[in-house]
Design an enzyme around this catalytic site. Structure first.
Site, short mmCIF file in Angstrom:
data_model
loop_
_atom_site.label_atom_id
_atom_site.label_comp_id
_atom_site.label_asym_id
_atom_site.label_seq_id
_atom_site.Cartn_x
_atom_site.Cartn_y
_atom_site.Cartn_z
N TYR A 136 0.83 -1.22 0.00
CA TYR A 136 0.00 0.00 0.00
C TYR A 136 0.86 1.27 0.00
O TYR A 136 0.44 2.30 -0.49
CB TYR A 136 -0.89 0.04 1.25
CG TYR A 136 -2.25 -0.58 1.08
CD1 TYR A 136 -2.38 -1.93 0.74
CD2 TYR A 136 -3.41 0.16 1.27
CE1 TYR A 136 -3.63 -2.51 0.60
CE2 TYR A 136 -4.66 -0.41 1.14
CZ TYR A 136 -4.77 -1.74 0.80
OH TYR A 136 -6.00 -2.30 0.67
N LYS A 192 2.81 -15.39 2.80
CA LYS A 192 3.03 -16.12 1.55
C LYS A 192 4.53 -16.38 1.48
O LYS A 192 5.22 -16.00 0.53
CB LYS A 192 2.50 -15.29 0.37
CG LYS A 192 2.50 -16.01 -0.95
CD LYS A 192 1.39 -17.05 -1.09
CE LYS A 192 1.54 -17.81 -2.41
NZ LYS A 192 0.62 -18.97 -2.50
N ASP A 224 -3.37 -18.09 0.65
CA ASP A 224 -4.36 -18.77 -0.19
C ASP A 224 -5.11 -19.83 0.61
O ASP A 224 -6.33 -19.94 0.54
CB ASP A 224 -3.70 -19.35 -1.47
CG ASP A 224 -2.44 -20.16 -1.19
OD1 ASP A 224 -1.94 -20.13 -0.05
OD2 ASP A 224 -1.96 -20.84 -2.12
N ASP A 248 -6.59 -6.75 4.09
CA ASP A 248 -7.69 -6.09 3.39
C ASP A 248 -8.62 -7.13 2.79
O ASP A 248 -9.84 -7.07 2.96
CB ASP A 248 -7.10 -5.20 2.27
CG ASP A 248 -8.18 -4.51 1.47
OD1 ASP A 248 -9.12 -3.97 2.10
OD2 ASP A 248 -8.09 -4.49 0.23
N ASP A 252 -12.55 -8.67 4.38
CA ASP A 252 -13.81 -8.63 3.62
C ASP A 252 -14.43 -10.03 3.57
O ASP A 252 -15.63 -10.20 3.73
CB ASP A 252 -13.57 -8.16 2.17
CG ASP A 252 -13.90 -6.69 1.97
OD1 ASP A 252 -13.65 -5.90 2.91
OD2 ASP A 252 -14.40 -6.32 0.88
C1 IPM Z 1 -10.55 -0.92 3.74
C2 IPM Z 1 -10.77 -0.33 2.37
C3 IPM Z 1 -9.61 0.61 2.05
C4 IPM Z 1 -8.35 -0.21 2.06
C5 IPM Z 1 -9.78 1.39 0.74
C6 IPM Z 1 -11.06 2.18 0.72
C7 IPM Z 1 -8.61 2.27 0.46
O1 IPM Z 1 -10.93 -1.34 1.44
O2 IPM Z 1 -10.46 -0.15 4.72
O3 IPM Z 1 -10.47 -2.14 3.84
O4 IPM Z 1 -8.01 -0.84 1.04
O5 IPM Z 1 -7.68 -0.25 3.09
MG MG Z 2 -11.00 -3.31 2.25
#
Ligand code: IPM
Ligand code: MG
Length: 358
Positions: A136, A192, A224, A248, A252
């Site tokens: 990042y 990884k 993975d 990240d 999710d």
């Molecule tokens: C998160 C989001 C952010 C990230 C984006 C919006 C930049 O996906 O907080 O997980 O990738 O960190």
């Molecule tokens: Mg995210």
């Protein structure tokens, strides 16, 4: 106690309004809230996704409550003016390296998950994501044109050992606090290491650090496989610790185990527990302004704020209990609605939580 309120874009303002409503209902003494724009809202107001005044307010505050940033209408802007850049910059400027993303399944929502109830019921895991390093932020980065006229994109995955060690400590400490009746504290470090040197170092540092935490059982998993295990048998995990990009993605994924990404709060902490608190989900511009978003992730983020930054466990628990109560009374926003429940709007869910506080 100074709190910066940064509603941001999309559904940000409506969900933050509900969280502020709950916070006001607690009637905490000496709490000063100040609002400022970030993301697309910052760009509209000051031509900058993280205006100087907003950054200064955040630095002067004990905690930050953030809604969400981003909207498709800003996708054509130069990269440094896009909403996401405001979010990444505030994380970096405030040194918020530890991102805590709990995935907790409320029993009432077992049927809302796309996975079988027996796979997810009782799920309670904590993803700890490093937030200020990795691909990042690594240099070099950019898109350039090669001599043959072809374009090339570059990003750089990098971590130094002190960055790995400090996030590792957070994970081990949290694992020890979470330990339940007689069970061993567990940390699973995700990397990884079979392919990427950056994460080979990550694994080595985690192993070195674990010598200081004999009470904690450390395991390692390739990312993975971790993605697969999260769907196959998520209850094998307690604390997972990983880098920025893997965290990240995995957070999710983990959110869907709980029924909806609309349920997951998060905390991003610096070394002194100053923090920024935000829902794990994004700005959902497609449903913005319709009063149908789920405000629970943001309300639960306020609970995390009271716990981690203000040491107010009593009010943190009060909020979490009120959210649970609103769910057990059958209130559901559209994202977690199942038949037989009461479908409510975003603001009505906020009202239900406030009512349940008492
Ligand atoms: C998160 C989001 C952010 C990230 C984006 C919006 C930049 O996906 O907080 O997980 O990738 O960190
Ligand atoms: Mg995210």
């Amino acid at each position: 106690m100074k709190l910066a309120i940064l509603p941001g874009d999309g559904i940000g303002p409506e969900i933050v309004a509900q969280a502020v409503k709950v916070l006001k209902a607690l009637d905490i003494k000496d709490l000063i809230m100040t609002e400022a724009p970030i993301g697309g809202a910052g760009y509209e107001a000051f031509g900058d996704p993280l205006p100087d005044s907003t950054l200064q307010l955040a630095k002067d505050s004990d905690a930050v409550l953030l809604g969400a940033v981003g909207d498709w209408k800003y996708d054509k802007l130069e990269r440094h003016l896009r909403p996401e850049r405001g979010l990444l910059r505030i994380r970096k400027e405030l040194n918020l390296f530890a991102n805590l993303r709990p995935a907790l399944l409320y029993p009432e929502l077992a049927g809302a998950s796309t996975l079988k109830p027996e796979v997810v019921s009782g799920l309670d895991l904590m993803i700890i994501r490093e937030l200020t390093g990795d691909i990042y932020f690594g240099q070099p980065r950019g898109i350039s044109t090669l001599e043959n006229g072809e374009r090339e994109g570059i990003n750089t995955m990098r971590y130094n050992e002190s960055e790995i060690r400090r996030i590792g400590r957070v994970a081990f400490d949290i694992a020890m606090k979470r330990r339940k009746n007689g069970q061993k504290a567990k940390v699973c470090s995700v990397d990884k290491a079979n392919v990427l040197e950056t994460t080979e170092l990550w694994r080595q540092v985690m192993i070195e650090l674990s010598a200081e935490y004999p009470e904690v059982e450390l395991s390692h998993m390739y990312v993975d496989n971790a993605a697969m295990q999260l769907i196959r048998a998520p209850k094998q995990f307690d604390v997972m610790v990983t880098g920025n990009i893997f965290g990240d993605i995995l957070s999710d994924e983990a959110s869907m185990l709980t029924g909806s990404i609309g349920m997951l709060p998060s905390a991003s902490l610096d070394a002194n527990n100053k923090g920024m608190y935000e829902p794990s989900h994004g700005s959902a511009p497609d449903i913005a302004g319709k009063d149908i978003a789920n405000p629970l992730a943001t309300i639960l983020s306020v609970a995390m704020m009271l716990r981690h930054t203000f040491n107010d466990e009593a009010n943190a628990t009060r909020i979490e209990f009120a959210c649970k109560k609103a769910l057990s009374m059958g209130f559901r926003t559209a994202d977690i609605y199942t038949e037989g429940c009461k479908k409510v709007k975003c603001s009505e869910m906020g009202d239900a939580v406030v009512a349940a506080l008492n």
